[in-house]
Design a protein around this motif. Sequence first.
Motif, PDB file in Angstrom:
ATOM      1  N   UNK A  20       0.824  -1.203   0.000  1.00 30.94           N
ATOM      2  CA  UNK A  20       0.000   0.000   0.000  1.00 30.94           C
ATOM      3  C   UNK A  20       0.859   1.255   0.000  1.00 30.94           C
ATOM      4  N   UNK A  21       1.993   1.196   0.668  1.00 24.34           N
ATOM      5  CA  UNK A  21       2.854   2.375   0.802  1.00 24.34           C
ATOM      6  C   UNK A  21       3.659   2.665  -0.456  1.00 24.34           C
ATOM      7  N   UNK A  47      -8.236  -8.914  -5.941  1.00 24.70           N
ATOM      8  CA  UNK A  47      -7.713  -9.699  -7.049  1.00 24.70           C
ATOM      9  C   UNK A  47      -8.780 -10.555  -7.701  1.00 24.70           C
ATOM     10  N   UNK A  48      -9.723 -11.104  -6.936  1.00 20.59           N
ATOM     11  CA  UNK A  48     -10.777 -11.910  -7.553  1.00 20.59           C
ATOM     12  C   UNK A  48     -11.690 -11.038  -8.410  1.00 20.59           C
ATOM     13  N   UNK A  49     -12.109  -9.882  -7.875  1.00 24.09           N
ATOM     14  CA  UNK A  49     -13.009  -9.017  -8.624  1.00 24.09           C
ATOM     15  C   UNK A  49     -12.374  -8.414  -9.848  1.00 24.09           C
ATOM     16  N   UNK A  74      -8.023  -3.618  -0.049  1.00 21.82           N
ATOM     17  CA  UNK A  74      -8.558  -4.456   1.010  1.00 21.82           C
ATOM     18  C   UNK A  74      -7.600  -5.593   1.294  1.00 21.82           C
ATOM     19  N   UNK A  75      -8.108  -6.800   1.303  1.00 23.71           N
ATOM     20  CA  UNK A  75      -7.271  -7.974   1.585  1.00 23.71           C
ATOM     21  C   UNK A  75      -6.119  -8.080   0.590  1.00 23.71           C
ATOM     22  N   UNK A  76      -6.382  -7.772  -0.674  1.00 21.44           N
ATOM     23  CA  UNK A  76      -5.336  -7.904  -1.697  1.00 21.44           C
ATOM     24  C   UNK A  76      -4.189  -6.924  -1.507  1.00 21.44           C
ATOM     25  N   UNK A  77      -4.423  -5.838  -0.784  1.00 24.16           N
ATOM     26  CA  UNK A  77      -3.353  -4.885  -0.522  1.00 24.16           C
ATOM     27  C   UNK A  77      -2.529  -5.229   0.696  1.00 24.16           C
ATOM     28  N   UNK A  78      -2.905  -6.321   1.395  1.00 21.15           N
ATOM     29  CA  UNK A  78      -2.228  -6.686   2.633  1.00 21.15           C
ATOM     30  C   UNK A  78      -1.752  -8.136   2.623  1.00 21.15           C
ATOM     31  N   UNK A  79      -1.749  -8.739   1.453  1.00 20.50           N
ATOM     32  CA  UNK A  79      -1.296 -10.104   1.279  1.00 20.50           C
ATOM     33  C   UNK A  79       0.230 -10.191   1.357  1.00 20.50           C
ATOM     34  N   UNK A 336      -1.355  -6.432   9.208  1.00 22.53           N
ATOM     35  CA  UNK A 336      -2.099  -7.676   9.405  1.00 22.53           C
ATOM     36  C   UNK A 336      -2.949  -7.953   8.177  1.00 22.53           C
ATOM     37  N   UNK A 337      -3.167  -9.226   7.902  1.00 20.43           N
ATOM     38  CA  UNK A 337      -3.974  -9.658   6.767  1.00 20.43           C
ATOM     39  C   UNK A 337      -5.108 -10.535   7.268  1.00 20.43           C
ATOM     40  N   UNK A 338      -6.154 -10.667   6.469  1.00 23.07           N
ATOM     41  CA  UNK A 338      -7.283 -11.512   6.850  1.00 23.07           C
ATOM     42  C   UNK A 338      -7.620 -12.462   5.722  1.00 23.07           C
TER      43      UNK A 338
END
Length: 518
Positions: A20-21, A47-49, A74-79, A336-338
């Motif tokens: 993200x940074x 990534x899915x969308x 969202x999740x894809x930016x924190x993988x 953190x990732x989810x």
Amino acid sequence: MSRLPGPGPLPPGIAESYWMATATAVPRAEPLTSDTEVDVAVVGGGIAGLSTAWELIEAGRSVAVLEADRLAAGVSGYTTAKVTALHTFVYDKLRRTRGAEAARLYARSQQEAVERVAEVAAALHVDCELERVPAFVYVTDPARQPDVEAEAGAAREAGLAASYTEETGLPFPVAGAVRVEDQVQFHPRRYLLALADDIRQRGGFLYERTRVTGLSEGTPCRLTTENGASVTAREVVVATHYPVFDRALLFTRLSPRRELVVAAVIPAGDDPAGMYITDEERTRSVRTAPYGEDRLLIVTGEHAAPGAGDTAERFARLAAFTTEHFPHAAIVHHWAAQDNDSTDTVPLVGPFHPGAAHTYVATGFGGWGMTGGVMAGRLLTELIVGRAVPPWAGLYDPRRLVSTLREAPAFLKHQATVGRHFVGDRLHTTHVDSVADVPPGGGAVVRLGGRRCAVHRQEDGTLHALSARCTHLGCLVAFNAAERTWECPCHGSRFAVDGTVLQGPATRPLDVRSVEED
């Protein structure tokens, strides 16, 4: 009850995802403000969308992507952004529970996703730091060596370039490892923003800050949004990581978990030259990325349910692992990732529910969303366009029944956990005795006026009180002191301290309550 302790110390560096940074800035998409009509509406800009939207544009369909926040943020930016078909210990389990053919189809679909990422990145000339490296699953416990040998054999039988080895580039000995050649690691957000830019240039519609709150299935379908605008589409894809609509009851088959990440600069000579993961020590995942003349070491692990607490302590353990094994490491980022695990291991990609004719879903990637999301984009496009359906469509079909009995123990365990939170959390008369027990920077559930409220105290003493009931299905939220968020332990919804939704399946904010100091 004594006053709660304040938030514990966090690792050094920036509390933000490195991806993200450092992603290249692109023009932001505007929110949807007026009704529109397209062939396919995709809900979710990860990534899915975005992979689904890009594949549909390739197939000649008009597409709109609706993202509740920012694209690829969202999740894809924190993988950790491992693009690999080696998913810890999946192949031997699939071979035993669903047969050798299922394992082969899983391997083929995931490896084709690896190659698709490389192909698309080259076609779009994306500067996403894509590198080809081997992937490893390892153990350090000698008693686990037979598990690794079985996984290596199953992965090889499934068609991957897999081998068993006891030699790795890690700075500590392993008891055994599976090695798969020619996998990919990359900068996920740069890749995804390039996809978004190409979608826009080719006539697709991208809408940010557009939270979808309603879905009417029909011919056509209709999506309604938080601000009142709607989208009419012949087909709808729900790719929100955790489905924001409950009509398919997929929440009964998904378990959310959060994992912590630290990123540290290391000398190039300390690079372990590969992507590594073990399920030991509550998971440890290691890989590197370019960082000038050095390398950026990315270490993941310490998985726990949302709202489980002890985040600062878990960060400390992860940082200690990093500096113990890489003594020259200087931590510069932490986040953190989810992820969501399906109860039978395999993602849920296909028709949304048994009666669905024009709605589709992609979820349950179990920590492997980079390949899973790309695979989902290709699979859903084939289903929507009506071309030859890939042979693995049945493997991922959310309506699958073949694994229902086999997944029963995991299903029952998940439901017991949800029930324990839903009922057990309400048996406590309060989580702290009074607002005075909430320290600066902290948060707790407090009974105010007969109602349980989620109370956060800012560093300057300002108090914020919200309803403690998650707006998804009503579980009580818990405070994550390290990230300053409220989290639902049942299904993973996350809220900011002002109540706004950070992560679904919830689509409505927590209600604001009044609060006064005791």
